[in-house]
Design an enzyme around this catalytic site. Structure first.
Site, PDB file in Angstrom:
ATOM      1  N   LYS A  65       0.856  -1.187   0.000  1.00  0.00           N
ATOM      2  CA  LYS A  65       0.000   0.000   0.000  1.00  0.00           C
ATOM      3  C   LYS A  65       0.891   1.235   0.000  1.00  0.00           C
ATOM      4  O   LYS A  65       1.666   1.456   0.931  1.00  0.00           O
ATOM      5  CB  LYS A  65      -0.913   0.000   1.221  1.00  0.00           C
ATOM      6  CG  LYS A  65      -1.783   1.261   1.294  1.00  0.00           C
ATOM      7  CD  LYS A  65      -2.859   1.152   2.336  1.00  0.00           C
ATOM      8  CE  LYS A  65      -3.654   2.444   2.398  1.00  0.00           C
ATOM      9  NZ  LYS A  65      -4.750   2.397   3.350  1.00  0.00           N
ATOM     10  N   LYS A  79      -2.124  -1.534  -3.871  1.00  0.00           N
ATOM     11  CA  LYS A  79      -2.984  -0.348  -3.843  1.00  0.00           C
ATOM     12  C   LYS A  79      -2.142   0.915  -3.903  1.00  0.00           C
ATOM     13  O   LYS A  79      -1.164   1.019  -3.157  1.00  0.00           O
ATOM     14  CB  LYS A  79      -3.753  -0.382  -2.534  1.00  0.00           C
ATOM     15  CG  LYS A  79      -4.723   0.730  -2.347  1.00  0.00           C
ATOM     16  CD  LYS A  79      -5.444   0.534  -1.050  1.00  0.00           C
ATOM     17  CE  LYS A  79      -6.215   1.807  -0.786  1.00  0.00           C
ATOM     18  NZ  LYS A  79      -6.312   2.138   0.578  1.00  0.00           N
TER      19      LYS A  79
HETATM   20  C1  PBG Z   1      -7.811   3.551   5.089  1.00  0.00           C
HETATM   21  C2  PBG Z   1      -8.045   3.343   3.645  1.00  0.00           C
HETATM   22  C3  PBG Z   1      -7.795   4.236   2.590  1.00  0.00           C
HETATM   23  C4  PBG Z   1      -8.294   3.624   1.450  1.00  0.00           C
HETATM   24  C5  PBG Z   1      -8.794   2.374   1.810  1.00  0.00           C
HETATM   25  N1  PBG Z   1      -8.626   2.204   3.173  1.00  0.00           N
HETATM   26  C6  PBG Z   1      -7.250   5.615   2.590  1.00  0.00           C
HETATM   27  C7  PBG Z   1      -5.917   5.900   3.098  1.00  0.00           C
HETATM   28  O1  PBG Z   1      -5.110   5.006   3.390  1.00  0.00           O
HETATM   29  O2  PBG Z   1      -5.647   7.095   3.267  1.00  0.00           O
HETATM   30  C8  PBG Z   1      -8.291   4.244   0.079  1.00  0.00           C
HETATM   31  C9  PBG Z   1      -9.330   3.758  -0.875  1.00  0.00           C
HETATM   32  C10 PBG Z   1      -9.555   4.644  -2.054  1.00  0.00           C
HETATM   33  O3  PBG Z   1      -8.885   5.677  -2.250  1.00  0.00           O
HETATM   34  O4  PBG Z   1     -10.460   4.320  -2.833  1.00  0.00           O
HETATM   35  N2  PBG Z   1      -6.615   3.190   5.614  1.00  0.00           N
END
Ligand code: PBG
Length: 334
Positions: A202, A256
């Site tokens: 991530k 991600k």
């Molecule tokens: C929370 C989380 C996020 C997303 C999914 N879970 C945001 C972040 O880490 O700031 C992003 C999903 C998206 O942008 O569609 N930790």
């Protein structure tokens, strides 16, 4: 790899591109409803929804409407919905107690969906950002995101979600050691059936902007998430994160954002033989919608092309805000 291919004119690759049926016949990858995990934003209230301005076409739903949506998804063959709570600002604290409240929005929504639509899987994020008055995924102390203190809260959050009936937990916080702690807690509490889909690779990404609007975290967040989410320049590190999370007990892994990190998706799929998912995140969605609204791209085609890319890269499935729309289209006779 050198393949034995006859030289032109014996070999004319265009023979296999002449007609729809021929292209259908030889296509290497396909998109199906069962590839999708559909993220849904949940809010308090009854029989209401409200639009997310930075994600045109996406709405926050009250639990009763989320149950209806989950039922539609199940009927379309979508295997899993991922629920993201829009937490009331006055329930957010620096200690994030709401994260493990058995009656929090995510847990109530999970119970409602699991009892009304038993045949759909429910996935919940494990991270503190929806509950943190400081907007971060972990506990903040004097500007630092504390790793080990956060783990204790993530463990309680994970257990409360699993007890509410979540089938898949998605640790998205990027604290070190979280997958192992969650897996152990599940084993010790008779919840060994609960699967973990780790947000392993991530990245600290500007592509999450619209999501933070959707869950109401934008105003709260000070600074960025680069001390815990990954640096965009790294690829080997992603392989180490995947290996570590599998070692700690993850059943599935995720990359991600999705499209800007397709190289990572492909590398994970080549180097690890595990179910790998990509999250087509909010910024990817918003870009497609904005360009489509301007008439600059063909919306339907670009959606399908963007999803096909994940399948081509070897992903087992995709978290996408387009899940319902595309599943509906795929269910129609052509
Ligand atoms: C929370 C989380 C996020 C997303 C999914 N879970 C945001 C972040 O880490 O700031 C992003 C999903 C998206 O942008 O569609 N930790």
């Amino acid at each position: 790899m050198t393949l034995p291919i006859a030289p032109f004119p014996a070999n004319r690759p265009r023979r296999l591109r002449r007609t729809d049926w021929m292209r259908d016949l030889v296509r290497e990858n396909d998109i199906k409803a069962s590839d999708f995990i559909w993220p849904i934003f949940i809010m308090d209230g009854t029989d209401a929804s409200e639009p997310v301005p930075s994600m045109p076409g996406v709405e926050r739903l009250t639990i009763d409407r989320a149950v209806i949506a989950a039922n539609e998804a199940a009927n379309l063959g979508i295997p899993v919905v991922a629920l993201f709570p829009y937490t009331d600002a006055n329930l957010k604290t620096p200690e994030c107690e709401e994260a493990y409240n058995p009656e929090n929005l995510a847990n109530r929504a999970t119970r409602a969906i699991k009892s009304a639509v038993p045949d759909i899987g429910v996935m919940l994020d494990v991270a503190l950002d929806p509950y943190n008055s400081l907007g971060h995924d972990g506990i903040v102390h004097e500007g630092e995101i504390l790793n080990d203190q956060t783990l204790m809260i993530l463990e309680r959050q994970a257990l409360s979600h699993a007890e509410a009936g979540a089938d898949i937990l998605g640790p998205s916080d990027m604290m070190d050691g979280r997958v192992g702690i969650i897996r152990r807690a599940l084993e010790q509490n008779d919840l060994s059936h609960v699967a973990i889909m780790a947000y392993s690779a991530k990245y600290a990404s500007a592509f999450y902007g619209p999501f933070r609007d959707a869950v109401g975290a934008t105003g709260a967040l000070t600074g960025d998430k680069s001390t815990y989410q990954m640096d965009a320049g790294n690829s080997d590190e992603a392989m180490r994160m995947i290996a570590r999370d599998l070692d700690e007990g993850a059943d599935m892994v995720m990359v991600k954002p999705g499209q800007p990190y397709l190289d990572i998706c492909q590398r994970v799929n080549t180097e690890f033989q595990v179910p790998t998912f990509a999250y087509q995140v909010s910024g990817e969605y918003a870009m497609i919608e904005a360009a489509s609204a301007n008439g600059w791209v063909d919306r339907d085609k670009i959606i399908m092309e963007s999803l096909m890319a994940f399948k081509r890269a070897g992903c087992a499935g995709i978290l996408t805000y387009y899940a319902r729309e595309v599943a509906e289209k795929l269910s129609q006779p052509f």
